[in-house]
Design an enzyme around this catalytic site. Sequence first.
Site, PDB file in Angstrom:
ATOM      1  N   HIS A  45      15.157   5.705  -0.997  1.00  0.00           N
ATOM      2  CA  HIS A  45      15.146   6.905  -0.443  1.00  0.00           C
ATOM      3  C   HIS A  45      16.367   6.865   0.631  1.00  0.00           C
ATOM      4  O   HIS A  45      16.804   8.021   0.651  1.00  0.00           O
ATOM      5  CB  HIS A  45      13.869   6.851   0.659  1.00  0.00           C
ATOM      6  CG  HIS A  45      12.505   7.380   0.019  1.00  0.00           C
ATOM      7  ND1 HIS A  45      11.822   6.521  -0.870  1.00  0.00           N
ATOM      8  CD2 HIS A  45      11.758   8.407   0.055  1.00  0.00           C
ATOM      9  CE1 HIS A  45      10.739   7.492  -1.234  1.00  0.00           C
ATOM     10  NE2 HIS A  45      10.811   8.616  -0.871  1.00  0.00           N
ATOM     11  N   LYS A 110       0.326   3.546   0.238  1.00  0.00           N
ATOM     12  CA  LYS A 110      -0.757   3.200   0.919  1.00  0.00           C
ATOM     13  C   LYS A 110      -0.606   3.518   2.427  1.00  0.00           C
ATOM     14  O   LYS A 110       0.527   3.290   3.019  1.00  0.00           O
ATOM     15  CB  LYS A 110      -1.309   1.891   0.719  1.00  0.00           C
ATOM     16  CG  LYS A 110      -0.055   0.757   1.147  1.00  0.00           C
ATOM     17  CD  LYS A 110      -0.548  -0.892   1.194  1.00  0.00           C
ATOM     18  CE  LYS A 110       0.556  -1.693   1.371  1.00  0.00           C
ATOM     19  NZ  LYS A 110       0.686  -2.326   2.665  1.00  0.00           N
TER      20      LYS A 110
END
Lengths: 204, 284
Positions: A45, A110
């Site tokens: 990212h 998650k």
Amino acid sequence: MSVELLPDGRKRIRAPLSDEDVRQLQAGDVVLVSGVVYAARDAAHKRMIELLDAGEPLPFDPAGQIVYYVGPTPEKPGHVIGSAGPTTASRMDRYTPRLLELGVKGMIGKGGRGPTVREALKRHTAVYMAALGGGGALAALQIRAQRVIAFEDLGPEAVRELEVEDLPVWVVNDCEGRDFYEQAVAPWRKEELLPEEFRLGAPR
Amino acid sequence: MGQVREVDAAEITRAVRELCMEINYKVPEDMAAAIRRAREKEESPIGRQILDLLIRNQELAAQGEYPYCQDTGYTVVFIDVGQDVHIVGADLTDAINEGVRSGYRDAYLRASIVADPVFERRNTGDNTPAFIHTRIVPGDQIRIQVDAKGGGSENKGRHAMLKPSDGLEGVKSFVLRTVAEAGPDACPPGIIGVGIGGNFEYAAILAKRALMRKVGQPHPDPRVAELEAELFEKCNALGIGPQSLGGTQTVLAVHVETMATHIASLPVAVNIECHAHRTGTRVI
């Protein structure tokens, strides 16, 4: 149509997703993800945002796509991939709005998301889903192919194109601002057992 | 006084290597039993479904093809070296790291360690260095316990220097707040390791060592055991449940360790272990 309603109430999705598709996914839905997803986590990212800042394109066309926060273990001989469950999503919060602006429609990880991402999901009509945290072996069985497409030097953090088949996830944050964790936990809190200071507000 | 016993560093390398290779595929029996107990006790239907999936994940991993979790962890090594042992053949730290390196490579485990925290963050490629805690103890044996500690749950640990006047209630509140704020991110249901007392760094080590106890085994001091039982009940009253999808089984156990401290201080550390509790021990 990229969202298929199954007889048992679950939904099967396949990218690319449209705004219309995303609107059909609500917090608490159990969803089976099939087709292509892009694996990217922390270091990937950071690099992707650096590419964008430099005016370069992303390693994949983000329009309508799903990003899976995963760094798999190396595949044993004869296997497509190693263990491949989700990593904590909130670490990507800083980068997420930028990717949503470019058209990413779904994310799988998650754990919870911060308020900025939850707002961005509403603004850009996108959805955040959670896979079984720590269920890396089971997740591996749903992956049919993997190909590293960028940042190979990052090893487990390289960007991968994954082909998945019925990877089970549940919708945590939908495009209308709902949060499944908040909804799911509230009925199970035993307020009478908690100290005073914990009795008000959500657990997170 | 015993005679000095020579131990070849290669034996240490082999023990660490074998432990790394085993624990990432095979959950220890006490943890497997704790998950099964939670499955029996869980009242929420979705919680039971999740625990069934975790049991299936355990069984699949035990077949040896896929590690239990893709995060095969920081390799934490607790080594107790008997003071009558003389280690020969290699540097102890190198011997341990060589075990990690070859074990992680040959068992297809993930390299999850970067060489520096804030500059290049370049992956070392072999999961070294290990995070080693050495103690010199009486005797002529070496006890090695390896823990593959997931980063997601590690991130949710907290440390505080409380005031003595905060007392036991302050400690309880801090533990509960840490578990509540960790929520889904720490992959519940797990084990909560609590270190109370010591100084700044000892509190953290106590919390980590608390995780190494057999799951659910109470502390021998009845006052501490009572605190563990109360924290266990309160953590589960949060309703977080398996994967934070609601339920009665948020933690499998709370382990507390305590130590002497300063008249001015009340250090507390909470170290959270996810359901992927992977540890094993060898004695040389």
